[in-house]
Design an enzyme around this catalytic site. Structure first.
Site, short mmCIF file in Angstrom:
data_model
loop_
_atom_site.label_atom_id
_atom_site.label_comp_id
_atom_site.label_asym_id
_atom_site.label_seq_id
_atom_site.Cartn_x
_atom_site.Cartn_y
_atom_site.Cartn_z
N LEU A 68 0.86 -1.18 0.00
CA LEU A 68 0.00 0.00 0.00
C LEU A 68 0.90 1.23 0.00
O LEU A 68 1.84 1.31 0.79
CB LEU A 68 -0.89 0.03 1.25
CG LEU A 68 -2.30 -0.56 1.17
CD1 LEU A 68 -3.00 -0.39 2.51
CD2 LEU A 68 -3.12 0.04 0.06
N ASP A 69 0.60 2.20 -0.87
CA ASP A 69 1.36 3.45 -0.88
C ASP A 69 1.30 4.12 0.49
O ASP A 69 0.30 3.99 1.20
CB ASP A 69 0.77 4.43 -1.91
CG ASP A 69 0.96 3.95 -3.35
OD1 ASP A 69 1.79 3.06 -3.56
OD2 ASP A 69 0.25 4.47 -4.22
#
Length: 301
Positions: free
Chosen positions: A42-43
């Site tokens: 996940l960013d």
């Protein structure tokens, strides 16, 4: 200690940092050195479901990476940034703002099998180097188009506006295959509406079989390191297998699977299963093909 911690990842925390936080808390709780991995990056600007595997569950991380995901995201219209998110530099602007009916009308174009160009600021490797590393060093990064699958795409929570009122942003929910970049999807939706846009909010609400209801906060995770019972938040390894049929084996068959032998004569259809013994313990991922049951991945529980 084998199983899953489902973290509701906060903004600003990278996936690798989340894994490190789990390792630190488990070590402080007295579990010593423990193998830990995550089931889908996940960013840092994104929030939501991040499955983190412990012990033997790390053998399922690859399968979790391949699983479909569900995201909720907001597109802000009128500005495109270099990273296609709120952190990037502005690279393009437009005065055009769509209406809700116009947004609704273009969504079918982005459902099913589609091609998209990943963002230059992505973790994809180009000649052995991450694309985002090349982009940050000033290189002109050319990303190849790739096919992904959008299983569902719809308007999320809506403000009450008239059909002809231009909107500055919209929130959508997308159910997507592995390899899908939501930032690219947002960019392309904006293009289809005759404008530009970037993602201002990105939240993963589901990853494979895991959803927000099973997720814990970073504060809850940190309580483990302070003495809270780890068993209260750690899901069993089998929780990552709920979308695969279970196959109950006799003691003799279970022993054969533990030894990695091929079984014949097991009365089941061809396909992938997780085998369990009489005590309901997971033994292995197994696959039945043409009457032969073979071990795909064994678990040492």
């Amino acid at each position: 200690m084998h199983g899953w911690i489902i973290l509701d990842k906060p903004v600003g925390l990278g996936s690798t940092q989340a894994v490190a936080a789990v390792k630190r808390n488990m070590r402080e709780a007295g579990y010593g050195k423990l193998k830990v991995g995550h089931g889908g990056t996940l960013d840092p600007l994104a929030t939501g479901v991040l499955p983190i595997a412990l012990g033997e569950a790390t053998k399922l991380c690859g399968r979790m990476l391949d699983a479909s995901k569900v995201y909720e995201f907001t597109i802000a219209f009128g500005t495109e940034t270099s990273g296609l998110d709120a952190e990037g530099e502005v690279v393009s602007t437009s005065e055009v703002r769509p209406t809700l009916p116009q947004v609704r009308a273009v969504l079918p174009q982005f459902t099913g099998a589609i091609y998209q160009i990943p963002p230059a600021y992505s973790a994809i490797k180009i000649d052995g180097k991450r694309a985002y590393e090349r982009a940050r060093s000033g290189e002109q990064v050319e990303m190849a188009s790739r096919q992904v699958q959008i299983y569902g795409l719809e308007l999320s929570h809506l403000d009450v506006v008239s059909a002809n009122t231009p909107i500055d942003s919209v929130t959508l929910t997308a159910h997507v295959s592995k390899g899908t970049y939501i930032r690219s999807l947002a960019r392309d939706i904006a293009y289809a509406l005759g404008t530009v846009g970037h993602v201002t909010m990105l939240r993963r609400t589901k990853a494979g079989p895991f959803g927000l209801k099973q997720a814990i906060s970073l504060d809850k995770l940190n309580e483990i390191g302070k003495g809270a019972p780890a068993k209260d938040i750690i899901l069993p390894l089998e929780a990552g297998l709920v979308d695969i049929p279970a196959l109950d084996l006799s003691p003799d068959a279970a022993m054969a699977i533990r030894q990695g032998r091929v079984l014949t004569g097991v009365a089941t259809k061809d396909g992938l299963y997780w085998a369990r013994d009489a005590e309901m313990r997971a033994l292995a991922l197994v696959e039945q093909i043409g009457g032969e049951l073979r071990t795909v991945r064994g678990f040492n529980l």
